[in-house]
Design an enzyme around this catalytic site. Structure first.
Site, short mmCIF file in Angstrom:
data_model
loop_
_atom_site.label_atom_id
_atom_site.label_comp_id
_atom_site.label_asym_id
_atom_site.label_seq_id
_atom_site.Cartn_x
_atom_site.Cartn_y
_atom_site.Cartn_z
N ARG A 115 66.30 -29.70 -37.77
CA ARG A 115 65.83 -28.15 -37.70
C ARG A 115 65.88 -27.71 -36.09
NH1 ARG A 115 60.15 -28.18 -41.21
NH2 ARG A 115 60.28 -30.08 -39.65
N LYS B 84 58.81 -29.40 -34.74
CA LYS B 84 57.44 -30.29 -34.49
C LYS B 84 56.64 -30.98 -33.52
CE LYS B 84 56.38 -32.53 -37.82
NZ LYS B 84 56.15 -31.81 -39.16
N TYR C 82 54.43 -25.99 -35.28
CA TYR C 82 53.63 -27.48 -36.01
C TYR C 82 52.71 -28.35 -35.46
CZ TYR C 82 55.35 -25.26 -39.48
OH TYR C 82 55.80 -24.22 -40.99
N HIS D 78 49.64 -30.21 -36.95
CA HIS D 78 48.60 -31.34 -37.60
C HIS D 78 47.76 -32.20 -36.38
CE1 HIS D 78 51.16 -29.69 -40.68
NE2 HIS D 78 53.03 -29.67 -39.76
N GLU E 190 50.64 -24.21 -38.56
CA GLU E 190 50.18 -23.86 -39.56
C GLU E 190 48.73 -23.93 -39.51
OE1 GLU E 190 50.66 -26.31 -37.16
OE2 GLU E 190 49.00 -27.73 -37.02
N ASP F 127 51.01 -35.24 -44.03
CA ASP F 127 50.78 -34.69 -42.39
C ASP F 127 49.71 -34.13 -41.85
OD1 ASP F 127 50.80 -32.15 -44.14
OD2 ASP F 127 52.35 -31.02 -43.20
N1 LIG Z 1 55.32 -33.18 -46.04
C1 LIG Z 1 55.85 -32.02 -44.69
O1 LIG Z 1 57.11 -32.23 -44.74
C2 LIG Z 1 55.34 -30.92 -45.18
C3 LIG Z 1 54.06 -31.07 -45.52
N2 LIG Z 1 53.13 -29.79 -45.91
C4 LIG Z 1 51.24 -29.80 -46.45
O2 LIG Z 1 51.61 -29.87 -47.67
C5 LIG Z 1 50.28 -29.47 -47.90
C6 LIG Z 1 49.92 -28.19 -48.81
O3 LIG Z 1 50.26 -26.88 -48.09
P1 LIG Z 1 50.47 -26.05 -49.02
O4 LIG Z 1 50.45 -26.09 -51.17
O5 LIG Z 1 51.03 -25.05 -48.12
O6 LIG Z 1 48.86 -25.56 -48.87
P2 LIG Z 1 48.02 -24.29 -49.80
O7 LIG Z 1 46.76 -23.78 -48.68
O8 LIG Z 1 48.72 -23.20 -49.95
O9 LIG Z 1 47.22 -25.13 -51.03
C7 LIG Z 1 46.38 -26.05 -50.81
C8 LIG Z 1 45.73 -26.20 -52.52
O10 LIG Z 1 45.06 -27.62 -52.51
C9 LIG Z 1 43.65 -27.02 -52.76
N3 LIG Z 1 43.00 -27.99 -53.04
C10 LIG Z 1 41.58 -28.34 -51.81
N4 LIG Z 1 40.79 -29.09 -52.09
C11 LIG Z 1 41.41 -29.37 -53.53
C12 LIG Z 1 40.99 -30.55 -54.42
N5 LIG Z 1 39.59 -31.81 -53.41
N6 LIG Z 1 41.88 -30.75 -55.45
C13 LIG Z 1 42.53 -30.67 -56.02
N7 LIG Z 1 42.85 -28.69 -55.21
C14 LIG Z 1 42.89 -28.72 -53.76
C15 LIG Z 1 43.67 -25.01 -52.47
O11 LIG Z 1 42.41 -24.97 -54.06
C16 LIG Z 1 44.66 -25.00 -52.31
O12 LIG Z 1 45.87 -23.99 -54.18
C17 LIG Z 1 49.23 -29.35 -46.22
O13 LIG Z 1 49.26 -30.59 -45.44
C18 LIG Z 1 50.70 -28.97 -45.90
O14 LIG Z 1 50.76 -29.27 -44.39
C19 LIG Z 1 53.71 -28.46 -46.14
C20 LIG Z 1 54.81 -28.69 -45.54
C21 LIG Z 1 55.93 -29.87 -45.28
C1 LIG Z 2 54.48 -27.85 -42.61
C2 LIG Z 2 55.88 -29.02 -41.08
O1 LIG Z 2 54.87 -29.89 -40.00
C3 LIG Z 2 56.29 -29.29 -41.31
O2 LIG Z 2 58.26 -28.24 -42.00
O3 LIG Z 2 57.35 -30.45 -41.17
#
Ligand SMILES: NC(=O)C1=CN([C@@H]2O[C@H](COP(=O)(O)OP(=O)(O)OC[C@H]3O[C@@H](n4cnc5c(N)ncnc54)[C@H](O)[C@@H]3O)[C@@H](O)[C@H]2O)C=CC1
Ligand SMILES: CC(=O)C(=O)O
Length: 373
Positions: free
Chosen positions: A15, A74, A93, A95, A117, A269
């Site tokens: 990206r 990133k 981003y 993190h 984020e 992340d």
């Molecule tokens: N690995 C990657 O490339 C990427 C990673 N991410 C990550 O994915 C993760 C999720 O992001 P989003 O969905 O946007 O967040 P979000 O805020 O939309 O959703 C998080 C959900 O987790 C729930 N939650 C909180 N504590 C909980 C628990 N103890 N048990 C079950 N559910 C619980 C919340 O109620 C919420 O519905 C983040 O860490 C984000 O940074 C996002 C994009 C890319």
């Molecule tokens: C959210 C994030 O860290 C990514 O899109 O790589």
């Protein structure tokens, strides 16, 4: 303002922080954009397209980094810390909760770091995270389906099943943006899908969206343990904004899963929600095996679909970048409370509480620093 756009250097991070369309927007508002040569190629944007849009191409990362504001995708890697200087506005981003060294480098160099984020609207949503969570969520089910194939190390389950053979079971922990998008694809593939969340209101909304095509459960250790025992694919999608992800899945629970099952920890992340996702993987070498379970823990999943991701990301970041460039960060962040929440470090202090707590560092209120300076 002069804005630098370096080439991303993370493994398979294709990206780029700005498209030529973004350059046009900033240039028309009177700003100069310095793009490192080749920065857009992974996303299909050539230097010539940037020049036609009004950007200036620079031949080294150092030249992109010496501008007043640097936009990235990133978090900076250690080899980029040497470019930090006092007063640099870094918009990317970050993190920081699982990144003590990066946090220290930002503080020591008094960088004004604004994390995509943690920019947060009054309704709690995270507008600069959402599009990448949509991408990563959709990819998570796709990737999980792929690694369940035997030649990829999985248990050889087709998520849709076939007539006469049961469907594969997918459990998604966290029903926010990632979780909902993962569910859309998993349901589309014909899997038997369960979503677990802590927020009963969110479970109601998911029930309204998906009806009887999914099961919903309240998040607690018992429900998670029971779901894991019979799942083929488990997706980690929990977020507590800015904070280290809670370890909701113990090593014992992983041991209870069947040989060849797959976990995709999208929340890696922020440190990951599985006790056994204790390391980050890369697109080059995306999985490792622990207790017979394939672990996928890539922290930049959207980097693998850069054309879609770059456009989706810059659609939302450029309007905020324009505010920062037009007004300077102090006025832009004072006028726009969502942007203010994005400031993670300022004047040598950590200004995001969850990050300060994660590293046991002193926390300073961002408002008070802005008023004092
Ligand atoms: N690995 C990657 O490339 C990427 C990673 N991410 C990550 O994915 C993760 C999720 O992001 P989003 O969905 O946007 O967040 P979000 O805020 O939309 O959703 C998080 C959900 O987790 C729930 N939650 C909180 N504590 C909980 C628990 N103890 N048990 C079950 N559910 C619980 C919340 O109620 C919420 O519905 C983040 O860490 C984000 O940074 C996002 C994009 C890319
Ligand atoms: C959210 C994030 O860290 C990514 O899109 O790589």
């Amino acid at each position: 303002m002069n804005i630098g756009v370096p080439r991303e250097i993370k493994n398979n991070e294709n990206r780029v922080a700005m498209t030529p369309a973004g350059v046009v927007t900033l240039e028309r508002a009177g700003h100069r954009v310095f793009v490192e040569t080749g920065a857009g190629l992974g996303s299909g944007f050539t230097d010539e397209q940037y020049i036609a849009a009004g950007a200036e191409i620079v031949s080294t990362a150092g030249e992109a980094w010496q501008q007043e504001m640097v936009m990235k995708v990133k978090e900076p890697l250690s080899e980029e810390y040497k470019f930090f200087y006092e007063g640099l506005i870094l918009f990317t981003y970050l993190h920081l909760a699982p990144e003590p060294e990066l946090t220290k480098a930002l503080i020591d160099n008094k960088v004004v770091s604004i994390a995509y984020e943690t920019v947060q609207l009054d309704n709690g949503s995270l507008p600069l995270l959402t599009p990448m969570s949509e991408v990563a969520g959709r990819m998570a089910s796709q990737i999980g389906a792929q690694f369940l194939e035997k030649p990829k190390g999985g248990r050889g389950v087709l998520l849709s099943g076939i007539p006469g053979v049961r469907r594969g079971k997918v459990t998604i922990i966290g029903g926010g943006v990632v979780g909902t998008n993962a569910a859309k694809i998993a349901v589309g593939l014909g899997a038997d899908v369960t979503i677990i969340d802590l927020n009963p209101e969110r479970l109601r909304q998911l029930d309204d969206i998906f009806g009887s095509t999914i099961n919903t459960f309240m998040s607690n250790p018992l429900n998670i343990a029971e779901a894991l025992e019979e799942s083929d694919l488990v997706i980690g999608a929990v977020l507590i904004p800015g904070a280290k992800a809670p370890k909701l899945v113990s090593e014992e629970m992983i041991k209870s899963m069947r040989e060849g099952s797959v976990i995709v920890d999208v929340a890696i992340d922020q440190g990951g929600i599985f006790e056994t996702t204790d390391r980050i993987t890369t697109h080059d070498d995306p999985t490792y095996n622990r207790h017979g379970v394939l672990h996928y823990a890539v922290a930049n999943m959207p980097g693998a679909v850069p054309r879609t991701s770059t456009i989706g990301l810059t659609n939302v970041t450029v309007p905020y970048a324009l505010q920062l460039a037009n007004k300077g960060y102090r006025k832009a962040c004072t006028d726009n409370k969502a942007l203010l929440k994005g400031i993670n470090t300022l004047d040598g202090f950590v200004t995001y509480k969850a990050v300060a707590e994660a590293h046991k560092l002193d926390y300073a209120e961002v408002d008070s620093i802005l008023q004092d300076s």
